[in-house]
Design a protein around this motif. Structure first.
Motif, PDB file in Angstrom:
ATOM      1  N   ALA A 153     -44.540 -25.629 -28.490  1.00 21.66           N
ATOM      2  CA  ALA A 153     -44.609 -27.031 -28.047  1.00 21.66           C
ATOM      3  C   ALA A 153     -46.036 -27.384 -27.686  1.00 21.66           C
ATOM      4  O   ALA A 153     -46.805 -26.538 -27.242  1.00 21.66           O
ATOM      5  CB  ALA A 153     -43.702 -27.233 -26.841  1.00 21.66           C
ATOM      6  N   ARG A 184     -42.540 -30.856 -29.799  1.00 17.90           N
ATOM      7  CA  ARG A 184     -41.579 -30.656 -28.705  1.00 17.90           C
ATOM      8  C   ARG A 184     -40.989 -29.258 -28.755  1.00 17.90           C
ATOM      9  O   ARG A 184     -40.000 -28.976 -28.094  1.00 17.90           O
ATOM     10  CB  ARG A 184     -40.442 -31.694 -28.786  1.00 17.90           C
ATOM     11  CG  ARG A 184     -40.865 -33.155 -28.731  1.00 17.90           C
ATOM     12  CD  ARG A 184     -41.663 -33.501 -27.494  1.00 17.90           C
ATOM     13  NE  ARG A 184     -41.923 -34.927 -27.372  1.00 17.90           N
ATOM     14  CZ  ARG A 184     -42.933 -35.585 -27.973  1.00 17.90           C
ATOM     15  NH1 ARG A 184     -43.788 -34.937 -28.743  1.00 17.90           N
ATOM     16  NH2 ARG A 184     -43.113 -36.870 -27.794  1.00 17.90           N
ATOM     17  N   GLY A 185     -41.556 -28.402 -29.584  1.00 17.57           N
ATOM     18  CA  GLY A 185     -41.102 -27.013 -29.625  1.00 17.57           C
ATOM     19  C   GLY A 185     -39.774 -26.827 -30.316  1.00 17.57           C
ATOM     20  O   GLY A 185     -39.015 -25.912 -29.993  1.00 17.57           O
TER      21      GLY A 185
END
Ligand code: SF4
Length: 255
Positions: free
Chosen positions: A247, A239-240
């Motif tokens: 991500a 999800r970065g």
């Protein structure tokens, strides 16, 4: 559960809430309370499931979550099902899910089942699903694979270095020393309301955020430097949330 849902309702903005277990579908209130409760509060729902629930329940889940169903991570356990039976159920779930839902098949690289995992990968990909192998973790790190097993693992993941760089397999990387949003934009919530910054933190008895059920908790105000030698869960990185790690939402290993 109501107190947990109230706590999650207080989060600013729309969060992705990934429900894991055990097996989420075994919990009697999962479809009647958890999924509607999260959707009503404006969150998106992801799930980690072994697909043991009846197909009707899987389809009901997809309908309840609707366009808010973000990611289905289906865990293939080759000791309890066959790829063909498993994929039949996953196809039913995929057909019922919103087109924007991402579906990934996870499978642990169990040392004495590597040939089966390799064969399963082929079937999974032939049926049009992403396959995300994961190294087997033990209490203090990664299972000590034998040299032959390491070669087999490398074949399954398409080369260890390449898989590590592309993150097409969960090789339990280390992000020690990097800034991470865990505790601020990501956290782990237990069924008793305990909130932890991340899974590694919980394992080390660190990163305690308080208790959501009693309302005595708070997210961190900022990112912190990761002190842990292993990041066991691919979610924060994909999800970065980890400095220097882009991500990969929607890519292999999204789960
Ligand atoms: S990088 Fe992984 S292990 Fe480190 S703090 Fe972030 S989530 Fe936890």
């Amino acid at each position: 559960l109501d107190r947990l849902l109230r706590g999650l309702a207080g989060l600013e903005g729309s969060w992705e809430v990934k429900v894991t277990g055990g097996e989420p579908f075994v919990f009697p209130g999962f479809l009647d309370r958890v999924v509607p409760g999260l959707v009503a509060r404006g969150h998106r729902v992801s799930v980690l499931t072994n697909l043991s629930a009846p197909v009707e329940e899987l389809e009901r889940f997809a309908h309840l979550a609707g366009e808010r169903l973000a990611v289905v991570s289906a865990s293939l356990h080759l000791d309890s099902t066959t790829p063909v039976a498993f994929l039949g159920r996953l196809e039913a779930l995929r057909a019922a899910a919103h087109p924007g839902t991402r579906v990934v098949v996870n499978s642990v690289l169990v040392p004495d089942r590597l040939a089966q995992v390799r064969a399963a990968r082929q079937v999974v990909e032939e049926r049009g699903f992403r396959f995300f192998p994961q190294v087997m973790k033990v209490k203090h790190g990664i299972h000590p694979y034998s040299p032959d097993q390491v070669k087999e693992v490398a074949m399954i993941v398409g080369g260890l270095e390449r898989a590590e760089a592309s993150r097409e397999a969960n090789l339990a990387p280390s992000y020690s020393g990097r800034r991470c949003l865990a505790g601020w934009r990501y956290f782990v919530l237990m069924q008793d309301g305990a909130a932890w910054a991340c899974r590694s933190g919980r394992r080390h008895g660190q990163g305690w955020l308080g208790n959501v059920a009693s309302g005595t908790w708070a997210l961190r105000p900022e990112a912190k430097t990761c002190p842990y030698p292993m990041c066991p869960c691919a979610v924060p990185a994909n999800r970065g949330m980890v400095e220097g790690v882009p991500a990969r939402a929607g890519g292999p290993g999204d789960g």
